[in-house]
Design a protein around this motif. Sequence first.
Motif, PDB file in Angstrom:
ATOM      1  N   GLU A 357       0.664  -1.102   0.161  1.00  0.00           N
ATOM      2  CA  GLU A 357      -0.336  -0.285   0.137  1.00  0.00           C
ATOM      3  C   GLU A 357       0.941   0.554   0.174  1.00  0.00           C
ATOM      4  O   GLU A 357       0.097   2.319  -0.467  1.00  0.00           O
ATOM      5  CB  GLU A 357      -1.174   0.179   1.005  1.00  0.00           C
ATOM      6  CG  GLU A 357      -1.856  -1.216   1.200  1.00  0.00           C
ATOM      7  CD  GLU A 357      -1.166  -2.510   1.699  1.00  0.00           C
ATOM      8  OE1 GLU A 357      -1.257  -2.733   2.562  1.00  0.00           O
ATOM      9  OE2 GLU A 357      -1.632  -3.499   1.360  1.00  0.00           O
ATOM     10  N   GLU A 358       1.704   1.266   0.073  1.00  0.00           N
ATOM     11  CA  GLU A 358       3.344   2.589   0.386  1.00  0.00           C
ATOM     12  C   GLU A 358       3.517   2.401  -0.887  1.00  0.00           C
ATOM     13  O   GLU A 358       4.459   3.278  -0.916  1.00  0.00           O
ATOM     14  CB  GLU A 358       3.926   2.197   1.355  1.00  0.00           C
ATOM     15  CG  GLU A 358       3.909   1.964   2.820  1.00  0.00           C
ATOM     16  CD  GLU A 358       3.671   2.768   3.337  1.00  0.00           C
ATOM     17  OE1 GLU A 358       3.388   4.358   2.853  1.00  0.00           O
ATOM     18  OE2 GLU A 358       3.324   3.450   4.984  1.00  0.00           O
ATOM     19  N   ASP A 360       3.511   2.603  -5.216  1.00  0.00           N
ATOM     20  CA  ASP A 360       2.474   2.942  -6.577  1.00  0.00           C
ATOM     21  C   ASP A 360       2.914   1.977  -7.347  1.00  0.00           C
ATOM     22  O   ASP A 360       3.339   1.022  -7.188  1.00  0.00           O
ATOM     23  CB  ASP A 360       2.830   4.934  -6.515  1.00  0.00           C
ATOM     24  CG  ASP A 360       3.961   4.340  -7.460  1.00  0.00           C
ATOM     25  OD1 ASP A 360       4.612   4.048  -8.185  1.00  0.00           O
ATOM     26  OD2 ASP A 360       4.647   5.968  -8.615  1.00  0.00           O
ATOM     27  N   ARG A 366       5.607   6.358  -1.913  1.00  0.00           N
ATOM     28  CA  ARG A 366       4.640   7.584  -2.216  1.00  0.00           C
ATOM     29  C   ARG A 366       4.732   8.498  -1.460  1.00  0.00           C
ATOM     30  O   ARG A 366       4.820   9.620  -1.289  1.00  0.00           O
ATOM     31  CB  ARG A 366       2.835   7.022  -1.229  1.00  0.00           C
ATOM     32  CG  ARG A 366       2.864   6.200  -2.738  1.00  0.00           C
ATOM     33  CD  ARG A 366       0.752   6.185  -2.601  1.00  0.00           C
ATOM     34  NE  ARG A 366       0.330   4.680  -3.088  1.00  0.00           N
ATOM     35  CZ  ARG A 366      -0.128   4.738  -4.090  1.00  0.00           C
ATOM     36  NH1 ARG A 366      -0.356   5.781  -5.319  1.00  0.00           N
ATOM     37  NH2 ARG A 366      -0.652   3.144  -4.217  1.00  0.00           N
ATOM     38  N   LYS A 367       5.498   8.198  -0.057  1.00  0.00           N
ATOM     39  CA  LYS A 367       6.154   9.000   1.141  1.00  0.00           C
ATOM     40  C   LYS A 367       7.074   9.438   0.666  1.00  0.00           C
ATOM     41  O   LYS A 367       7.609  10.292   1.363  1.00  0.00           O
ATOM     42  CB  LYS A 367       5.926   8.222   2.413  1.00  0.00           C
ATOM     43  CG  LYS A 367       4.455   8.255   2.486  1.00  0.00           C
ATOM     44  CD  LYS A 367       4.322   7.543   4.577  1.00  0.00           C
ATOM     45  CE  LYS A 367       2.784   7.400   4.237  1.00  0.00           C
ATOM     46  NZ  LYS A 367       2.564   5.621   5.239  1.00  0.00           N
ATOM     47  N   PRO A 369       8.852  10.760  -2.322  1.00  0.00           N
ATOM     48  CA  PRO A 369       8.907  11.110  -4.202  1.00  0.00           C
ATOM     49  C   PRO A 369       9.876  10.229  -4.447  1.00  0.00           C
ATOM     50  O   PRO A 369      11.306  11.513  -3.728  1.00  0.00           O
ATOM     51  CB  PRO A 369       8.333  12.066  -4.108  1.00  0.00           C
ATOM     52  CG  PRO A 369       7.355  12.877  -3.395  1.00  0.00           C
ATOM     53  CD  PRO A 369       7.962  11.910  -2.144  1.00  0.00           C
ATOM     54  N   TRP A 406       9.209   8.308 -14.194  1.00  0.00           N
ATOM     55  CA  TRP A 406       9.957   9.873 -12.320  1.00  0.00           C
ATOM     56  C   TRP A 406      10.581  10.900 -12.945  1.00  0.00           C
ATOM     57  O   TRP A 406      10.587  11.787 -12.849  1.00  0.00           O
ATOM     58  CB  TRP A 406      10.244   8.948 -11.651  1.00  0.00           C
ATOM     59  CG  TRP A 406      10.663  10.100 -10.270  1.00  0.00           C
ATOM     60  CD1 TRP A 406      12.174  10.145  -9.587  1.00  0.00           C
ATOM     61  CD2 TRP A 406       9.793  11.058  -9.642  1.00  0.00           C
ATOM     62  NE1 TRP A 406      12.612  11.469  -9.212  1.00  0.00           N
ATOM     63  CE2 TRP A 406      10.925  11.493  -8.501  1.00  0.00           C
ATOM     64  CE3 TRP A 406       8.341  11.488  -9.465  1.00  0.00           C
ATOM     65  CZ2 TRP A 406       9.431  12.884  -7.833  1.00  0.00           C
ATOM     66  CZ3 TRP A 406       7.938  12.362  -8.830  1.00  0.00           C
ATOM     67  CH2 TRP A 406       8.800  12.848  -8.148  1.00  0.00           C
TER      68      TRP A 406
END
Length: 412
Positions: A357-358, A360, A366-367, A369, A406
């Motif tokens: 869940e952490e 993408d 996600r926390k 970047p 990214w």
Amino acid sequence: MTSPDNHVAVIGAGPAGLMAAEALAHGGVRVTVYDAMPSAGRKLLMAGRGGLNLTHSEPLPQFMARYREAMPNLQSAIEAFPPEALRAWCEALGEPTFVGTSGRVFPKAFKASPLLRAWLRRLDAAGVRFAFRHRWTGWDAEGRLLFQTPGGTSAVAADATVLALGGASWPRLGSDGGWTTLLADKGVEIAPLRPANCGFTVAWSDVFRTRFEGQPLKGIALSFGPHSLRGEATITLAGIEGGAIYALSAELREAVTAKGEAVLHVALRPDVGRAELVKRLSAARGKQSFSNFLRKAAQLPPVAVGLLQEAAIGTGQSLSAMPPQRLAEFINAVPIELTGVAPIARAISSAGGIAFEELDPDFMIRKLPGVFAAGEMLDWEAPTGGYLLQASFATGAAAGRGALRWIARSSF
Ligand SMILES: Cc1cc2nc3c(=O)[nH]c(=O)nc-3n(C[C@H](O)[C@H](O)[C@H](O)COP(=O)(O)OP(=O)(O)OC[C@H]3O[C@@H](n4cnc5c(N)ncnc54)[C@H](O)[C@@H]3O)c2cc1C
């Protein structure tokens, strides 16, 4: 757009990190691979000691089911780099593969060192730089990566980072799970690292443990609750380990952790029908000792007879007083009480890690970047059979591609 001005730090020179580095180098960015150890791929080399089981040849749906609850989270990465692609990749490195009788896939050279050597040469030719003896310890106030090196602390700026720090089994090979506190401090949810494909402790008597330590129980069947399988196990000083035990280890670990113990049943002669066993055990014993009689009548090696005796004592029964019917039943359902899980340092792999869940879909945390994660440090587990390496390679490649996307987005 990506350019050679973009610097990507890959931390961890295991299969996942090296695969990420390869994807990144193909994408045209500058890549440095950092590792705390003095050389790359130490666990991969260890994995190759008994034959490097790279992947498995079974159909993909069956293959994917081996990842249990994590299957949906690994699906896209493995579909993008499936077992056939891994085999073609090996072949391109001059290491063709073959399928063993069990469906497992190995390089023809069987071990890992020729493959790793060829791979490192190719990465070097692609411009990938290596910085060994660099232990990552977190970030500084400017967001630079901090490394402990023989020359002191070094701070490195990176446009993106791929973490591929492994689990916590065999810590002397480099992956010691030290990263968990670094990420937990940033609020990243991490399922505790637990032993997977591991042994279990059993309170053997001194006589049994000293006499039979290291001895294999071959051609047995194990059962635990609804699960049963054929294979091999080995008696250890502290308990039991081996392929068949590893295959049941996730269920056994959860039961032992929840209840403090679990009872496993071993069939020592799973191929001999009960009626046949009873007939053989009803034969006259003559002057033979009971152990000898049992060994010959049921064709059991000394370690199996020892196990029967150990289990009989443990359940307050006398083997020699058992009627043939009961003895036949006992031979094919020997209870072994597991009292604990063997230490993670001796496990083949780890369960637990960064919660999916952490992440993408590009394996970016996600926390954090620009920080990606791959390999055994993610929260999945799988049995032995090539599934561990396949998922490590595939998620490494996916995280590398994710980091490229990214960078392309950020520099737009
Ligand atoms: C004995 C044994 C046999 C195995 N056999 C097989 C097999 O046949 N088939 C199979 O599929 N799998 C097998 N495995 C499992 C497989 O080797 C691992 O699942 C795989 O290596 C995981 O890859 P990874 O890149 O995620 O992590 P790793 O290979 O563990 O690499 C992680 C790297 O990160 C580095 N690192 C960790 N922390 C830091 C830090 N803070 N700073 C810098 N660097 C750091 C480590 O030094 C290490 O080089 C085996 C494992 C063992 C122990």
